[in-house]
Design an enzyme around this catalytic site. Structure first.
Site, PDB file in Angstrom:
ATOM      1  N   ARG A  20       0.977  -0.915  -0.051  1.00 59.84           N
ATOM      2  CA  ARG A  20       0.009   0.234  -0.017  1.00 59.84           C
ATOM      3  C   ARG A  20       0.872   0.968  -0.153  1.00 59.84           C
ATOM      4  NH1 ARG A  20      -4.700   0.245   4.600  1.00 59.84           N
ATOM      5  NH2 ARG A  20      -2.338   0.752   5.710  1.00 59.84           N
TER       6      ARG A  20
ATOM      7  N   LYS B 147      -2.551   5.978   1.374  1.00 60.69           N
ATOM      8  CA  LYS B 147      -1.958   7.380   2.732  1.00 60.69           C
ATOM      9  C   LYS B 147      -1.420   8.053   2.805  1.00 60.69           C
ATOM     10  CE  LYS B 147      -2.331   4.849   7.401  1.00 60.69           C
ATOM     11  NZ  LYS B 147      -3.419   5.048   7.700  1.00 60.69           N
TER      12      LYS B 147
END
Ligand code: PLP
Ligand code: COI
Length: 341
Positions: free
Chosen positions: A82, A184
């Site tokens: 991620r 993120k």
């Protein structure tokens, strides 16, 4: 190894400086070999990319002490991948995924005395992050970066632990369609600060963000994905391109299906249908699964049948199975647990 003298049972979700952190620098197109350091401070040029244009991304995962005394980390490979996605979206170099996992292992091992004991309710929160470090004044990506990982022992994210939360439907949006909600990036959290401060001022624990385009669909909160349980015991989570693909949520869907034999659905969830659900929870590394008891939509209260006293029964089973896997009480699926020692 002697543990730190910390009141583990009463820890909140805060920063406690630990002994070592990992640092690697990117310059001239390559990452250096990286090292652990005792220095918790960072000195940056006043014009560093992160300071001017918020070029920063981060990750979050936890290390646990298992029932049999091992120290393990939950699915760090998914955080590595991620973070690679986040880096690409913000025009940052990828920190190699295998090195990411090795650096997590090194950081946890070097702070072993800060890993909370089994049964204390606390865990070691691990925070990898990366930022543009050289001076940038025209709007463009930095050419030098720093990747770091620190660790800090934490207790529950929400005060009150497993007590159901009251949240409100937010008038602010978290993420635009085709924006950065799925990665993120620090910027997603900076713009949520006003919304969370005003939610707290009005007595709410968190915000439920809706999709920015139509304001009819449930997205997520500032720091966790939603999970709902229908009256016929199906687990439903919102599907959207503008929410963070939570590792906890993905793991819980697997647990629901493969361990608990429940039907699961990842689909668009309309705000209008929330009143028909039996249970609601917030899921994430920090939140684990925090039950929601009430959702307030501009004065209109949606009270979940699970109530304000305890988690709903299916949420409870999901919670116990997931934490059982993380703490070594229940056998984990292949590859979910990285053993540190
Ligand atoms: N959604 C947001 C906005 C988050 O910040 C987090 C925390 O990482 C999550 C969801 C949960 O993701 P994960 O389960 O990977 O921690
Ligand atoms: C996490 O759960 O790791 C997060 O990053 C959420 C954050 C808001 C503390």
């Amino acid at each position: 190894m002697e543990k730190q003298n910390i009141d583990w049972e009463n820890l909140g979700f805060g920063y406690i400086q630990t002994d070592k952190r990992y640092v690697s620098n990117y310059k001239d197109g390559t990452w250096d070999k990286g090292t652990l350091t005792s220095d918790a401070n960072i000195v940056l040029n006043e014009c560093a990319g992160v300071l001017q244009y918020a070029q920063t991304i981060f990750e979050g995962m936890k290390a646990y002490t298992t029932e049999d005394g091992r120290i393990v980390v939950f699915r760090p490979d998914l955080n590595a991948s991620r973070m690679a996605d986040s880096a690409k979206r913000l025009e940052m170099p990828v920190f190699p995924e295998e090195r990411f996992v090795e650096a997590v292992v090194e950081t946890v091992a070097a702070n072993e005395s800060f890993v909370p004991p089994y049964g204390s309710g606390a865990t070691l929160y691990i925070r990898p992050y990366m930022f543009g470090s050289n001076p940038v004044i025209g709007v463009k990506p930095a050419t030098e970066y720093q990747f770091r990982i620190f660790a800090t022992p934490v207790g529950p994210y929400f005060k009150g632990g497993a007590k159901p939360l009251t949240i409100r439907v937010s008038d602010f949006d978290r993420a635009a369609p085709h924006g950065t909600g799925h990665i993120k990036a620090g910027l997603n959290y900076a713009m949520s600060l006003h919304a969370i401060v005003s939610a707290h001022e009005e007595g709410y624990d968190e915000n439920m963000y809706l999709d920015a385009a139509t304001r009819t669909k449930v997205e997520e909160t500032g720091g966790a994905n939603f999970l709902f349980v229908t009256k016929d015991n199906k687990v439903v989570t919102p599907k959207s391109d503008s929410i963070l693909p939570s590792i906890t949520r993905r793991s819980l869907l697997y647990v629901a299906k493969e361990y608990l034999g429940l039907e699961v659905e990842e689909r668009e969830v309309y705000l209008d249908e929330v009143k028909d659900f039996a249970e609601c929870g917030l899921c994430g590394t920090a939140a684990v699964i925090s039950p929601v008891g009430k959702i307030v939509d501009h004065g209109k209260e949606i009270c979940l049948p699970s109530g304000m006293e305890k988690m709903g029964p299916t949420t409870q089973k999901l919670y116990e199975t997931l934490t059982g896997i993380q703490m070594g009480r229940i056998e984990a699926p292949e590859g979910w647990i990285k053993v540190i020692k």
